[in-house]
Design a protein around this motif. Sequence first.
Motif: not given
Length: 319
Positions: A302-303, A21, A24-26, A310, A5, A306
């Motif tokens: 976060l958005d 959050a 979780e993603r990073f 992505d 990640k 991400a």
Amino acid sequence: MSEPKPRIVVTRRLPEAVEAALSERFEAVLNPSDTQMEAGALAEAFAGADAVLCTVGDRIDAAAIGAAPRAKMVATFSVGTNHIDLEACRAAGLRVSSTPGVLTDATADIALSLILMAMRRCGEGERMVRAGAWRGWTPTQLLGRDPTGATLGIVGMGRIGRATAARAHHGFGMKILYANRSEVDPGMPAERRELPELMAQADVISVHAPASPENRGLISAELIARMKPEAYLINTARGDVVDEPALIAALQAGRIAGAGLDVFAQEPQVPEALRALETVVLLPHLGSATRATREAMGMKCLDNLAAFFDGRALPDAVV
Ligand code: DGY
């Protein structure tokens, strides 16, 4: 084997839901001590970062950027970006995102609180009660001015300026003047003025101009000198948009009635001279400080991160 990640270095504690959050993603490197990172600590933390999530208290200058050779993005937990050297980011090929929109109402609420507190002398009253110095109601005690029907001058009619004007106009029947580069539709009666005229005509002036290099010292000594003696200056934008020493001099000389300040030129230092003035309401940069707003700001960071990792367009790109 799955890809590692991206490693995001987060400079301060964030609301729990945001940290969860992000983790979780990073691979989120959090700052459990929540202390301000000085240049050395920042450089150390940035060394292995793929991206940095910073706040207005961090100085993201060429040195900090140089310390993050792997980093591809800076997501700032703020709408303001004056703490980031955007040119240096461009030169280093770093993308930058901010958090516009989600803190409009919270910040306008604080601007309005400062207007009411300054005009109605709430700070003085609160200090009197806390000091045990209140000797009872009298007809002439702490007489302020009526916000209702007063003229509010908005400097910078962006989202927060418009939201402050709406609260003042619809809630308090205030007449709205505004100074802005272009004509805007504030959705209410409001008259555009040149800044010097607005400074001379308003009973209370609320600063909402961004802290761009060209806005440094925008509210200059000359403009402050144009204010009516019974007028107030409110600042929820950035300290260096106002010539702070000139404001202090005007307040000390009683040339203006008072001020309400949420931001300062050298935060967190607030000049002793300001702290000594009874006519000034001082807040510790509370503009966006509600739980819901700070969570929304974090989720925006976060958005954007991400989206970047992505390979999508950044929703809130600054650079
Ligand atoms: C901002 O976002 O720029 C504020 O000043 C801090 O919330």
